[in-house]
Design an enzyme around this catalytic site. Structure first.
Site, PDB file in Angstrom:
ATOM      1  N   HIS A  63       0.850  -1.194   0.000  1.00  0.00           N
ATOM      2  CA  HIS A  63       0.000   0.000   0.000  1.00  0.00           C
ATOM      3  C   HIS A  63       0.885   1.244   0.000  1.00  0.00           C
ATOM      4  O   HIS A  63       2.088   1.170   0.232  1.00  0.00           O
ATOM      5  CB  HIS A  63      -0.963   0.004   1.184  1.00  0.00           C
ATOM      6  CG  HIS A  63      -0.320   0.099   2.519  1.00  0.00           C
ATOM      7  ND1 HIS A  63       0.348  -0.955   3.116  1.00  0.00           N
ATOM      8  CD2 HIS A  63      -0.222   1.132   3.407  1.00  0.00           C
ATOM      9  CE1 HIS A  63       0.804  -0.582   4.299  1.00  0.00           C
ATOM     10  NE2 HIS A  63       0.491   0.687   4.491  1.00  0.00           N
ATOM     11  N   ASP A  67       5.921   4.494   5.025  1.00  0.00           N
ATOM     12  CA  ASP A  67       6.701   3.449   5.692  1.00  0.00           C
ATOM     13  C   ASP A  67       6.635   2.119   4.953  1.00  0.00           C
ATOM     14  O   ASP A  67       7.225   1.128   5.409  1.00  0.00           O
ATOM     15  CB  ASP A  67       6.273   3.291   7.151  1.00  0.00           C
ATOM     16  CG  ASP A  67       4.807   2.946   7.318  1.00  0.00           C
ATOM     17  OD1 ASP A  67       3.966   3.529   6.615  1.00  0.00           O
ATOM     18  OD2 ASP A  67       4.486   2.105   8.178  1.00  0.00           O
ATOM     19  N   HIS A  68       5.947   2.112   3.803  1.00  0.00           N
ATOM     20  CA  HIS A  68       5.887   0.898   2.992  1.00  0.00           C
ATOM     21  C   HIS A  68       6.363   1.104   1.555  1.00  0.00           C
ATOM     22  O   HIS A  68       6.801   0.141   0.924  1.00  0.00           O
ATOM     23  CB  HIS A  68       4.468   0.328   3.000  1.00  0.00           C
ATOM     24  CG  HIS A  68       4.064  -0.209   4.336  1.00  0.00           C
ATOM     25  ND1 HIS A  68       4.123  -1.550   4.645  1.00  0.00           N
ATOM     26  CD2 HIS A  68       3.642   0.418   5.460  1.00  0.00           C
ATOM     27  CE1 HIS A  68       3.737  -1.721   5.909  1.00  0.00           C
ATOM     28  NE2 HIS A  68       3.446  -0.545   6.419  1.00  0.00           N
ATOM     29  N   HIS A 146      -7.342  -0.976   4.941  1.00  0.00           N
ATOM     30  CA  HIS A 146      -6.340  -0.018   5.402  1.00  0.00           C
ATOM     31  C   HIS A 146      -6.404   1.193   4.486  1.00  0.00           C
ATOM     32  O   HIS A 146      -6.162   1.082   3.284  1.00  0.00           O
ATOM     33  CB  HIS A 146      -4.949  -0.656   5.372  1.00  0.00           C
ATOM     34  CG  HIS A 146      -3.898   0.159   6.032  1.00  0.00           C
ATOM     35  ND1 HIS A 146      -3.767   0.248   7.407  1.00  0.00           N
ATOM     36  CD2 HIS A 146      -2.900   0.934   5.519  1.00  0.00           C
ATOM     37  CE1 HIS A 146      -2.732   1.025   7.702  1.00  0.00           C
ATOM     38  NE2 HIS A 146      -2.197   1.455   6.566  1.00  0.00           N
TER      39      HIS A 146
END
Length: 247
Positions: A63, A67-68, A146
């Site tokens: 996603h 932080d991803h 999310h």
């Protein structure tokens, strides 16, 4: 480096809980080397744990939170300017990945998204509920819960007889059961111990559904301080930066 290795280069949350790097999971599956997510600290983690960025064939993005996926601009520029990559790179992520990646590159390094590269970069956008074959990897994608301004995905990846599922960040969602079915390993976010937090999974809920998860092994990751304090009370394996597992 041994085949069928899972190495957590970063297993932290967005806020540096426990001093951990942001999400970046390295898979060494025979002739393929894969990253699951590429958080903002990923290139630092790769240097720390002696993983050559040029060895990575494919990066799967769950996603579009920093932080991803926030490490991608650094990874892409390193490939051009420092590591001198000359082999193709595939980045797979949800709808909107190309636009968000271009925007991130322009914010961080103006003009960088338009510069010609000395290597082939292929950004593939994956629809929830789809099946595809990417670089020989049987790839199933599932919608999870999310909010990230784009669909958030869990993945099931199969390559040369090994099957791994990864939830990304999500509240409990029955698609986790589907993704986990028949896998050697399920990597699952477990953000908190028992607190119900929107968009995130907690350990107590994971245990509630554990018997429905038809996987050989569960590894928890993306843990907050609340969860890190409770690790002596858990039944599942859990990630640490630099920790290795073999499947």
């Amino acid at each position: 480096m041994k085949d069928n290795l899972v190495k957590f280069l970063g297993c932290g949350d967005a806020f540096g809980s426990g001093g951990r790097m942001q999400t970046c999971i390295f898979l060494n599956l025979s002739d393929l080397k894969i990253l699951l997510d590429c958080g903002a600290t990923s290139l630092v983690a790769m240097r720390k744990f002696d993983i050559n960025p040029n060895d990575i064939n494919t990066i799967f993005i769950s996603h579009l939170h920093g932080d991803h996926f926030g490490g991608l601009p650094f990874f892409i520029l390193d490939a051009q300017l420092a590591s001198f990559r000359d082999t193709p790179l595939t980045i797979a992520g949800p709808k909107g990945t190309q636009q968000r990646l271009n925007e991130a590159m322009e914010v961080l390094f103006p003009g960088s998204s338009q510069k010609q590269k000395n290597y082939s970069l292929d950004v593939i956008e994956i629809e929830p509920g789809s099946f595809s074959v990417l670089n020989g990897i049987n790839t199933s994608a599932y919608q999870v819960t999310h909010s990230s301004g784009a669909p958030s995905l869990a993945y099931k990846l199969e390559y040369q007889g090994k099957v791994i599922a990864y939830t990304g960040d999500t509240e409990w969602n029955d698609n986790i059961i589907t993704a986990a079915d028949g896998t050697d390993l399920l990597i699952t976010e477990t953000f908190s111990y028992d607190k119900e937090i929107k968009n995130h999974l907690n350990y107590k809920t994971l245990m509630k559904y554990k018997d429905k998860l038809k996987t050989k092994r569960i590894i928890m990751t993306h843990m907050s301080d609340d969860m890190l304090k409770m690790l002596e009370n858990v039944e599942c394996d859990y990630a640490e930066d630099g920790k290795e597992f073999f499947i």
